[in-house]
Design a protein around this motif. Structure first.
Motif, mmCIF file in Angstrom:
data_model
loop_
_atom_site.group_PDB
_atom_site.id
_atom_site.type_symbol
_atom_site.label_atom_id
_atom_site.label_comp_id
_atom_site.label_asym_id
_atom_site.label_seq_id
_atom_site.Cartn_x
_atom_site.Cartn_y
_atom_site.Cartn_z
ATOM 1 N N THR A 187 40.075 43.555 59.287
ATOM 2 C CA THR A 187 39.419 44.258 60.385
ATOM 3 C C THR A 187 40.333 44.268 61.608
ATOM 4 O O THR A 187 40.918 43.241 61.964
ATOM 5 N N PRO A 188 40.469 45.424 62.254
ATOM 6 C CA PRO A 188 41.298 45.481 63.463
ATOM 7 C C PRO A 188 40.527 44.962 64.674
ATOM 8 O O PRO A 188 39.293 44.944 64.698
ATOM 9 N N ALA A 189 41.253 44.527 65.645
ATOM 10 C CA ALA A 189 40.636 44.055 66.887
ATOM 11 C C ALA A 189 40.019 45.229 67.641
ATOM 12 O O ALA A 189 40.538 46.347 67.622
ATOM 13 N N VAL A 190 38.911 44.960 68.275
ATOM 14 C CA VAL A 190 38.250 45.938 69.134
ATOM 15 C C VAL A 190 38.295 45.378 70.553
ATOM 16 O O VAL A 190 37.537 44.473 70.900
ATOM 17 N N GLY A 191 39.248 45.906 71.345
ATOM 18 C CA GLY A 191 39.463 45.300 72.654
ATOM 19 C C GLY A 191 39.945 43.878 72.470
ATOM 20 O O GLY A 191 40.918 43.605 71.756
ATOM 21 N N GLY A 192 39.251 42.944 73.077
ATOM 22 C CA GLY A 192 39.608 41.535 72.923
ATOM 23 C C GLY A 192 38.787 40.829 71.873
ATOM 24 O O GLY A 192 38.815 39.596 71.785
ATOM 25 N N PHE A 193 38.042 41.611 71.043
ATOM 26 C CA PHE A 193 37.154 41.010 70.052
ATOM 27 C C PHE A 193 37.640 41.349 68.648
ATOM 28 O O PHE A 193 37.985 42.485 68.355
ATOM 29 N N LEU A 194 37.680 40.323 67.759
ATOM 30 C CA LEU A 194 38.069 40.522 66.377
ATOM 31 C C LEU A 194 36.837 40.408 65.487
ATOM 32 O O LEU A 194 36.348 39.301 65.227
ATOM 33 N N PRO A 195 36.298 41.547 65.031
ATOM 34 C CA PRO A 195 35.103 41.493 64.175
ATOM 35 C C PRO A 195 35.426 40.810 62.851
ATOM 36 O O PRO A 195 36.536 40.901 62.340
ATOM 37 N N LYS A 196 34.429 40.151 62.296
ATOM 38 C CA LYS A 196 34.553 39.565 60.969
ATOM 39 C C LYS A 196 33.913 40.496 59.941
ATOM 40 O O LYS A 196 32.955 41.192 60.241
ATOM 41 N N THR A 197 34.472 40.504 58.739
ATOM 42 C CA THR A 197 33.832 41.275 57.672
ATOM 43 C C THR A 197 32.635 40.494 57.140
ATOM 44 O O THR A 197 32.483 39.292 57.418
ATOM 45 N N ILE A 198 31.803 41.170 56.389
ATOM 46 C CA ILE A 198 30.656 40.488 55.793
ATOM 47 C C ILE A 198 30.978 39.977 54.392
ATOM 48 O O ILE A 198 30.103 39.575 53.651
ATOM 49 N N GLY A 199 32.290 39.990 54.055
ATOM 50 C CA GLY A 199 32.713 39.361 52.822
ATOM 51 C C GLY A 199 33.198 40.343 51.778
ATOM 52 O O GLY A 199 33.341 41.542 52.032
ATOM 53 N N PRO A 200 33.501 39.847 50.565
ATOM 54 C CA PRO A 200 34.003 40.696 49.482
ATOM 55 C C PRO A 200 33.048 41.849 49.201
ATOM 56 O O PRO A 200 31.830 41.711 49.268
ATOM 57 N N GLY A 201 33.634 42.972 48.861
ATOM 58 C CA GLY A 201 32.837 44.172 48.602
ATOM 59 C C GLY A 201 32.860 45.159 49.737
ATOM 60 O O GLY A 201 32.429 46.305 49.581
ATOM 61 N N THR A 202 33.384 44.735 50.900
ATOM 62 C CA THR A 202 33.383 45.633 52.059
ATOM 63 C C THR A 202 34.345 46.808 51.883
ATOM 64 O O THR A 202 34.216 47.816 52.567
ATOM 65 N N GLY A 203 35.291 46.688 50.960
ATOM 66 C CA GLY A 203 36.170 47.818 50.700
ATOM 67 C C GLY A 203 35.446 48.998 50.086
ATOM 68 O O GLY A 203 35.960 50.124 50.110
ATOM 69 N N ALA A 204 34.249 48.759 49.546
ATOM 70 C CA ALA A 204 33.469 49.828 48.919
ATOM 71 C C ALA A 204 32.348 50.334 49.823
ATOM 72 O O ALA A 204 31.514 51.124 49.363
ATOM 73 N N ILE A 205 32.331 49.890 51.086
ATOM 74 C CA ILE A 205 31.316 50.416 52.002
ATOM 75 C C ILE A 205 31.497 51.927 52.137
ATOM 76 O O ILE A 205 32.594 52.411 52.390
ATOM 77 N N GLY A 206 30.428 52.645 51.963
ATOM 78 C CA GLY A 206 30.482 54.099 51.958
ATOM 79 C C GLY A 206 30.371 54.707 50.574
ATOM 80 O O GLY A 206 30.218 55.923 50.444
ATOM 81 N N LEU A 207 30.446 53.856 49.534
ATOM 82 C CA LEU A 207 30.264 54.350 48.172
ATOM 83 C C LEU A 207 28.824 54.837 48.020
ATOM 84 O O LEU A 207 27.881 54.070 48.231
ATOM 85 N N PRO A 208 28.607 56.102 47.676
ATOM 86 C CA PRO A 208 27.230 56.608 47.627
ATOM 87 C C PRO A 208 26.431 55.979 46.497
ATOM 88 O O PRO A 208 26.945 55.767 45.397
ATOM 89 N N GLY A 209 25.164 55.701 46.768
ATOM 90 C CA GLY A 209 24.329 55.019 45.798
ATOM 91 C C GLY A 209 23.157 55.832 45.294
ATOM 92 O O GLY A 209 22.334 55.308 44.545
ATOM 93 N N ASP A 210 23.076 57.101 45.672
ATOM 94 C CA ASP A 210 21.936 57.914 45.239
ATOM 95 C C ASP A 210 22.189 58.499 43.846
ATOM 96 O O ASP A 210 23.216 58.236 43.219
ATOM 97 N N TYR A 211 21.254 59.315 43.379
ATOM 98 C CA TYR A 211 21.324 59.844 42.017
ATOM 99 C C TYR A 211 21.696 61.321 41.950
ATOM 100 O O TYR A 211 21.528 61.959 40.902
ATOM 101 N N THR A 212 22.206 61.897 43.029
ATOM 102 C CA THR A 212 22.699 63.260 42.957
ATOM 103 C C THR A 212 23.938 63.314 42.069
ATOM 104 O O THR A 212 24.618 62.306 41.844
ATOM 105 N N SER A 213 24.251 64.503 41.575
ATOM 106 C CA SER A 213 25.448 64.640 40.743
ATOM 107 C C SER A 213 26.705 64.292 41.527
ATOM 108 O O SER A 213 27.657 63.720 40.979
ATOM 109 N N VAL A 214 26.713 64.604 42.815
ATOM 110 C CA VAL A 214 27.868 64.313 43.669
ATOM 111 C C VAL A 214 28.089 62.812 43.769
ATOM 112 O O VAL A 214 29.207 62.313 43.611
#
Length: 330
Positions: free
Chosen positions: A196-223
């Protein structure tokens, strides 16, 4: 609506797998068609050169949703609504074929994708309602063979053409080119945990393994199912043999399998995964897993004895009763 993928394991074995999603149960069973067998298809009869088997049923004549033939060619049909184009009648120099009869024709007459590509110019799909559903089914097809190639046949004009599928995945509409372009929106998804990159003077923490797939769609459309299947196929640890390949393909298809009720159609009952199929293109084996009996893999192989002795179709009724295995200490 269906999801499909081809897969090559670490031993060089080639597979084609799919979910069959629809609003009703076709009552399919594993059905074998012998060499030199006449199929009285909807538009015009044809005779097979090669033996094959798959999920089929006799509805006036033998029809299939998918299958594999004796040369290791695998084909599966998927719905292609609002995109499929069929003329009312074939051109004088073409052999007319209803879309629902293409799988039986292809498995009975083509040895490979290359062979099928050479034969396609003589074919033309024709609009003809399918028995049982009484409508012209809008279909496209995923095709794979023992070379490891995968292609799709999408009938969007009178001329039939195969298009290479570089990711070996197909779902439903839109067409393959659209799905591949949309894949660019998810190209940065990963199985790794990004820094995670720093935001101003704050370094956010990730919520752990699996965050690389955030945004992977989970619905049942063909797309969404297309993107999810590509992701899992890309990052899942490779299978080493047939047993581990079947296990991996089951796990991948778990992510797109539809329980009854979760995908309500505009009119009528909900779409659901009535079966899942796994085609071993090298062993010429067809394996099916039913909605009523998940985990029970029922398989038939194209043995030399079957191919050389059978002259009529052979149906293999399926066990639809759930299996519970009682364990005992010992």
């Amino acid at each position: 609506m269906c999801t499909s993928l081809s897969y090559t394991n670490q031993a060089g074995g080639h597979f084609l797998a799919r979910t069959m999603d629809y609003t009703l149960d076709f009552g399919a069973q594993i059905l074998f068609i012998p060499r030199h067998y006449k199929i009285d298809a909807d538009v015009a009869p044809f005779t097979t050169k090669y033996g094959f088997l798959g999920a089929g049923r006799k509805l006036g004549h033998e029809m299939f949703g998918d299958g594999v033939n004796e040369h290791g060619l695998g084909v599966a049909a998927l719905y292609f609504p609002d995109n499929a184009h069929y003329p009312a009648a074939p051109a004088p120099d073409k052999f007319g074929l209803s879309p629902q009869d293409f799988i039986a024709w292809a498995l009975g007459n083509a040895r490979s994708i290359a062979d099928l590509r050479q034969q396609l110019p003589k074919l033309q799909f024709v609009a003809h309602a399918a028995n049982l559903i009484n409508v012209v089914p809008p279909l496209h097809f995923i095709i794979s063979d023992r070379s490891g190639q995968t292609a799709v046949l999408e009938p969007t004009s009178d001329e039939l053409r195969l298009t290479a599928d570089p990711v070996g995945v197909m779902t439903n509409s839109p067409d393959l080119d659209w799905h591949l372009q949309n894949l660019s929106n998810y190209a940065l998804l990963s199985n790794a945990t990004p820094k995670t990159p720093a935001v101003g003077g704050f370094l956010p923490k990730t919520i752990g393994p699996g965050t690389g797939a955030i945004g992977l769609p989970g619905d049942y459309t063909s797309v969404a199912r297309f993107i999810r299947t590509v992701f899992l196929k890309r990052f899942a640890t490779g299978a080493t043999d047939t047993r581990t390949t079947l296990n991996l393909l089951q796990l991948i298809l778990n992510s797109v399998t539809l329980p009854k009720g979760v995908k309500q159609m505009t009119a009528g009952p909900s779409d659901y995964t009535e079966y899942r199929a796994y085609m071993d293109l090298d062993a010429r084996a067809y394996t099916i897993e039913l909605y009523e009996n998940p985990g029970d893999l029922q398989q038939v192989r194209l043995t030399a004895e079957l191919l050389n002795s059978a002259t009529q179709p052979v149906a293999y009724p399926l066990n639809r009763k759930p299996q519970v295995h009682q364990l005992t200490a010992g």
